[in-house]
Design an enzyme around this catalytic site. Structure first.
Site, PDB file in Angstrom:
ATOM      1  N   CYS A  17     -42.730 -13.623   5.203  1.00  0.00           N
ATOM      2  CA  CYS A  17     -42.336 -13.320   3.824  1.00  0.00           C
ATOM      3  C   CYS A  17     -42.622 -14.508   2.896  1.00  0.00           C
ATOM      4  O   CYS A  17     -41.979 -15.551   3.010  1.00  0.00           O
ATOM      5  CB  CYS A  17     -40.852 -12.953   3.827  1.00  0.00           C
ATOM      6  SG  CYS A  17     -40.046 -13.038   2.231  1.00  0.00           S
ATOM      7  N   CYS A  51     -39.707 -15.658   0.644  1.00  0.00           N
ATOM      8  CA  CYS A  51     -38.671 -16.331   1.449  1.00  0.00           C
ATOM      9  C   CYS A  51     -38.975 -17.825   1.575  1.00  0.00           C
ATOM     10  O   CYS A  51     -38.067 -18.651   1.585  1.00  0.00           O
ATOM     11  CB  CYS A  51     -38.596 -15.732   2.854  1.00  0.00           C
ATOM     12  SG  CYS A  51     -38.175 -13.991   2.900  1.00  0.00           S
TER      13      CYS A  51
END
Length: 126
Positions: free
Chosen positions: A50, A53
């Site tokens: 991600c 993230c």
């Protein structure tokens, strides 16, 4: 008796300054260190793949560290802990929960800037 090399310490090593952040190992670890913890906790549900993230994680860790132990941060990799992600209805990453006394009191999904993160933490700490 002659002494050999010292036995390795059983404590988990954490980088300096990151004492307020920890990685969740499994469901019982989450129960013990997050749900049963008297301190307010920010739970960062993230994934290795991600992109957002990778931006949010360090930013959030820095903001949590600034609170000087008033709040802790648990990191949960959703690929390693699918059961926790399902239990807490995480449908996208990053999802960040604010928990107090085992209850989710606030949450957000996606990236926030430092001002928004600070407001999120202040609200949690009270």
């Amino acid at each position: 008796p002659p002494r050999g090399p010292a036995a390795p310490s059983r404590a988990l090593a954490t980088p300096a300054g990151c004492g307020s952040t920890f990685n969740v190992q499994d469901g019982s670890d989450f129960q013990e260190r997050v749900v049963n913890n008297p301190k307010p906790i920010v739970v960062d549900f993230h994934a290795q793949w991600c992109g957002p993230c990778k931006i949010l994680g360090p930013r959030l860790e820095k903001m949590v560290a600034k609170q000087e132990g008033k709040v802790l941060m648990a990191k949960v990799d959703i690929d390693d802990h699918t059961d926790l992600a399902i239990e807490y209805e995480v449908s996208a990453v990053p999802t960040v929960l604010a928990m107090k006394n085992g209850d989710v009191v606030d949450k957000f999904v996606g990236i926030k800037d430092e001002d928004q993160l600070e407001a999120f933490l202040k609200k949690l700490i009270g």
